[in-house]
Scaffold this motif. Structure first.
Motif, PDB file in Angstrom:
ATOM      1  N   VAL A   6      -6.039  -7.548   0.058  1.00  0.00           N
ATOM      2  CA  VAL A   6      -7.295  -6.927   0.514  1.00  0.00           C
ATOM      3  C   VAL A   6      -8.387  -7.977   0.697  1.00  0.00           C
ATOM      4  O   VAL A   6      -9.274  -7.821   1.544  1.00  0.00           O
ATOM      5  CB  VAL A   6      -7.748  -5.808  -0.444  1.00  0.00           C
ATOM      6  N   PHE A  30      -3.453  -1.601  -0.212  1.00  0.00           N
ATOM      7  CA  PHE A  30      -3.492  -0.397  -1.048  1.00  0.00           C
ATOM      8  C   PHE A  30      -2.070   0.069  -1.379  1.00  0.00           C
ATOM      9  O   PHE A  30      -1.613  -0.045  -2.503  1.00  0.00           O
ATOM     10  CB  PHE A  30      -4.288   0.711  -0.352  1.00  0.00           C
ATOM     11  N   GLY A  80      -7.030   6.326   1.342  1.00  0.00           N
ATOM     12  CA  GLY A  80      -6.584   5.317   0.395  1.00  0.00           C
ATOM     13  C   GLY A  80      -6.974   3.921   0.844  1.00  0.00           C
ATOM     14  O   GLY A  80      -7.530   3.133   0.065  1.00  0.00           O
ATOM     15  N   CYS A  81      -6.705   3.617   2.109  1.00  0.00           N
ATOM     16  CA  CYS A  81      -7.076   2.312   2.670  1.00  0.00           C
ATOM     17  C   CYS A  81      -8.591   2.131   2.643  1.00  0.00           C
ATOM     18  O   CYS A  81      -9.098   1.057   2.284  1.00  0.00           O
ATOM     19  CB  CYS A  81      -6.580   2.191   4.104  1.00  0.00           C
ATOM     20  N   ASN A 126      -9.934   1.461  -0.859  1.00  0.00           N
ATOM     21  CA  ASN A 126      -9.546   0.123  -1.285  1.00  0.00           C
ATOM     22  C   ASN A 126     -10.415  -0.942  -0.633  1.00  0.00           C
ATOM     23  O   ASN A 126     -10.941  -1.834  -1.307  1.00  0.00           O
ATOM     24  CB  ASN A 126      -8.077  -0.113  -0.929  1.00  0.00           C
ATOM     25  N   SER A 149      -2.049  -7.075  -4.572  1.00  0.00           N
ATOM     26  CA  SER A 149      -2.892  -6.169  -3.799  1.00  0.00           C
ATOM     27  C   SER A 149      -4.284  -6.758  -3.588  1.00  0.00           C
ATOM     28  O   SER A 149      -4.838  -6.685  -2.489  1.00  0.00           O
ATOM     29  CB  SER A 149      -2.997  -4.820  -4.513  1.00  0.00           C
ATOM     30  N   CYS A 161      -3.848  -3.441   4.169  1.00  0.00           N
ATOM     31  CA  CYS A 161      -5.062  -3.691   3.382  1.00  0.00           C
ATOM     32  C   CYS A 161      -4.736  -3.946   1.913  1.00  0.00           C
ATOM     33  O   CYS A 161      -5.625  -4.264   1.125  1.00  0.00           O
ATOM     34  CB  CYS A 161      -6.027  -2.517   3.498  1.00  0.00           C
ATOM     35  N   CYS A 186      -0.670  -0.757  -5.362  1.00  0.00           N
ATOM     36  CA  CYS A 186      -1.860  -1.457  -5.854  1.00  0.00           C
ATOM     37  C   CYS A 186      -1.983  -1.354  -7.371  1.00  0.00           C
ATOM     38  O   CYS A 186      -2.668  -2.173  -8.002  1.00  0.00           O
ATOM     39  CB  CYS A 186      -3.120  -0.932  -5.168  1.00  0.00           C
ATOM     40  N   SER A 221      -3.997   1.779   9.672  1.00  0.00           N
ATOM     41  CA  SER A 221      -3.292   2.039   8.416  1.00  0.00           C
ATOM     42  C   SER A 221      -1.785   1.995   8.642  1.00  0.00           C
ATOM     43  O   SER A 221      -1.280   2.443   9.674  1.00  0.00           O
ATOM     44  CB  SER A 221      -3.697   3.403   7.861  1.00  0.00           C
TER      45      SER A 221
END
Length: 253
Positions: free
Chosen positions: A194, A178, A215-216, A219, A190, A176, A183, A141
């Protein structure tokens, strides 16, 4: 300081609302490492959404609540690099015009750690007593990696999990998509980011994706499910604590 460090758990909003099992796994890991763990009831959001949106006034008000709630503990530990990074890296700078609060923020900053960093760097843990037969891949992350230097710590602990095989992505350090409010503000960008991430995840052949930020994880889990991928998603704390009997993130009970 006593032989058992007094540690306050910063639960984080996403853990509290979406994945309480991560909080319980964190407590187990901290207690197994020899810590006395408490969960301050007065804790609130770290203020990161307001901060990222440019709302410094509300961020300062929130930060003051957090600082007051976590004073008096030996350490503060969060199962999140983003919340940990907010407190550790950004709190002191918020109070440039308030020296007394800046001093208190600096004290909190110095004793705040992301979970795996705390276990490895502070408590000197070199392994855990967990078992899981799975091929996993790990996402770094952004906040944990770039603000707190979390990279090898989770991998060191995962290497001790019996039956676990770690297969690295081509780009484990790539975002990622997020990014908190990013996002929401930039949905198409976003989604593109991802999508590239899930392609990298699927290419590893892993059946389980781990990371240290909810959060990651939310997502990536959402995108993987929309694509029909069979890759399961969990917070690294759940695997390290041996608490994988609950449904994976996004799975129905």
């Amino acid at each position: 300081m006593s032989s058992r460090p007094r540690v306050a758990l910063f639960v984080t909003c996403l853990v509290d609302l979406f994945r309480p099992s991560v909080g319980f796994a964190t407590i187990k890991l901290l207690e197994d490492a020899g810590c006395s763990v408490e969960v301050p009831e007065a804790q609130v959001c770290c203020g990161q959404p307001a901060y990222n949106s440019g709302d410094r006034k509300d961020t300062v008000a929130i930060a003051k609540q957090v600082i007051a709630a976590f004073e008096g503990y030996d350490y503060v530990v969060a199962p999140s690099g983003s919340c940990g990074g907010m407190i550790k890296d950004h709190y002191p700078a918020l109070f440039a015009a308030e020296p007394d609060w800046q001093s208190r923020a600096a004290v909190l900053s110095a004793k705040t750690f992301e979970l795996t960093s705390f276990l490895v760097d502070v408590m000197k843990q070199d392994g855990v007593a967990a078992k899981l037969d799975a091929k996993i891949t790990y996402h770094d992350s952004c906040s944990g990696l770039r603000e707190l230097g979390v990279k090898q710590q989770p991998r060191q602990l995962l290497q001790s999990v019996e039956g676990l095989e770690l297969v690295e992505m081509q780009t484990p350090e790539t975002c990622c998509g997020f990014g908190g409010t990013f996002c929401v503000k930039y949905g198409e960008v976003s989604t593109d980011i991802v999508g590239r991430k899930t392609a990298d995840i699927n290419a590893t052949g892993a059946d389980l994706l781990l990371a240290g930020d909810m959060g990651c994880l939310l997502n990536m889990a959402g995108k993987l499910q929309r694509e029909g991928s069979k890759v399961q998603v969990r917070h690294v704390a759940e695997v390290l604590a041996g608490m994988t009997d609950t449904p994976a993130i996004g799975e129905s009970k």
